[in-house]
Scaffold this active site. Sequence first.
Site, mmCIF file in Angstrom:
data_model
loop_
_atom_site.group_PDB
_atom_site.id
_atom_site.type_symbol
_atom_site.label_atom_id
_atom_site.label_comp_id
_atom_site.label_asym_id
_atom_site.label_seq_id
_atom_site.Cartn_x
_atom_site.Cartn_y
_atom_site.Cartn_z
ATOM 1 N NE ARG A 103 37.206 0.368 -8.010
ATOM 2 C CZ ARG A 103 36.983 1.341 -8.889
ATOM 3 N NH1 ARG A 103 36.697 2.567 -8.465
ATOM 4 N NH2 ARG A 103 37.062 1.110 -10.186
ATOM 5 C CE LYS A 138 22.374 18.692 6.792
ATOM 6 N NZ LYS A 138 21.274 19.302 6.007
ATOM 7 C CE LYS A 170 21.297 23.311 12.484
ATOM 8 N NZ LYS A 170 21.636 22.303 11.444
ATOM 9 C CD GLU A 200 18.392 26.265 11.980
ATOM 10 O OE1 GLU A 200 18.874 25.610 11.052
ATOM 11 O OE2 GLU A 200 17.724 25.756 12.913
ATOM 12 C CG ASP A 221 16.837 26.527 7.984
ATOM 13 O OD1 ASP A 221 17.587 26.129 7.079
ATOM 14 O OD2 ASP A 221 16.016 25.807 8.568
#
Length: 285
Positions: A103, A138, A170, A200, A221
Site C-alpha cells: 500500500r 501548493k 505577492k 505579482e 495574476d
Amino acid sequence: MTLAALPRLLVEPPVRAALLEDLGLAGDITSTAVIPAGHRSTVVMAARKHGVIAGLDAAELAFQLVDPKIVMTRHIEDGGAVKPGDVIATIEGPSRGLLTGERTALNFLGHLSGIASVTAGIVAAIEGTRASVVCTRKTTPGLRALEKYAVRAGGGMNHRFALYDAVLIKDNHVAIAGGIAESIRRAKAGVGHMVKIEVEVDTLDQLHEAMEVGVDAVLLDNMTPDQLREAVGIVAGRAITEASGGITPATAAAVAASGVDLLSVGWITHSAPTLDIGLDFRSAN
C-alpha cells in the site's frame, strides 16, 4: 532533457515515515498471521489507466525498507507513458514483505504518477507555444521534493522550491509595504545579488510600475488572454512573464498563445487525481 533522479536522502524520509505510520507498534499483523514465514511470491505493478509514471524510486524503497530481500525490476522508467494493462515493474521476494509494503508503494507511485499525468496533459495542450508549465508551493506538507520531481517527470518545470530560494512579492506584501515600487526596492536592498526577484501584479498599471523599478519576473495574476498579450508587450522581454490563476487544460492553450513564458498551475500538485495502478499476484516461488 534527461530526468535526474532524486537523491535517496530526499526520498527515504517520507517513505520511512509512511511505513512507520502503517506499521505502528505491532507491524503487519494480517500478513504475519496468514502468510507462512519464508514464503516467496512474484507480483507486478500494472497501470489501469492511461498516464505518465513518476515515483518508482519511492515505491521500490517502500519494499526494500520492509525487507531488503525484495527485488524490483522496472519495465518502464519515470517519465514514461503507460496505457491500461502495461506492466510497470515486477517485484519478487518474501511474500510477507511484499504485502506489507504494497500500500505504501502504491500510494507514492499512484499519487506522483497522477501529478506527472496531469502535468503532461497541460504540456501537450500548449505544445507549439513558447510557454512552459510550472508548479507552485501548493504541495502536500512533507512531500514537496517528490511532488515537484513528479512535475518534472510530466514535462513541466519547477517554480521556487520554498521561501528561501527566490523572492516572490505577492499582493499582501505589496499592501503591507505600501506599494509595488517600494516592495521591489526593499527586496533589492535586502537580498543577495544571486537571488531573483519576482512581483505579482493584478493590473497593467501595477505592471508599468514594476517595470519602471525593474524585476527579474512578473506574475500576471488572473488576467484574460487579451490582458496577458498586452502585458507581454509592456514587458517587451525585460523580465520573465508568468501567467497564474485558474489555468486548466481547456484554457491553457489560449493563455500560452498570449506569449507568456510560464503558466503557473497550483492544482497539478494539490489536486491531481491518483493514477490507478494495481499490484497483481503472478506466482508463488
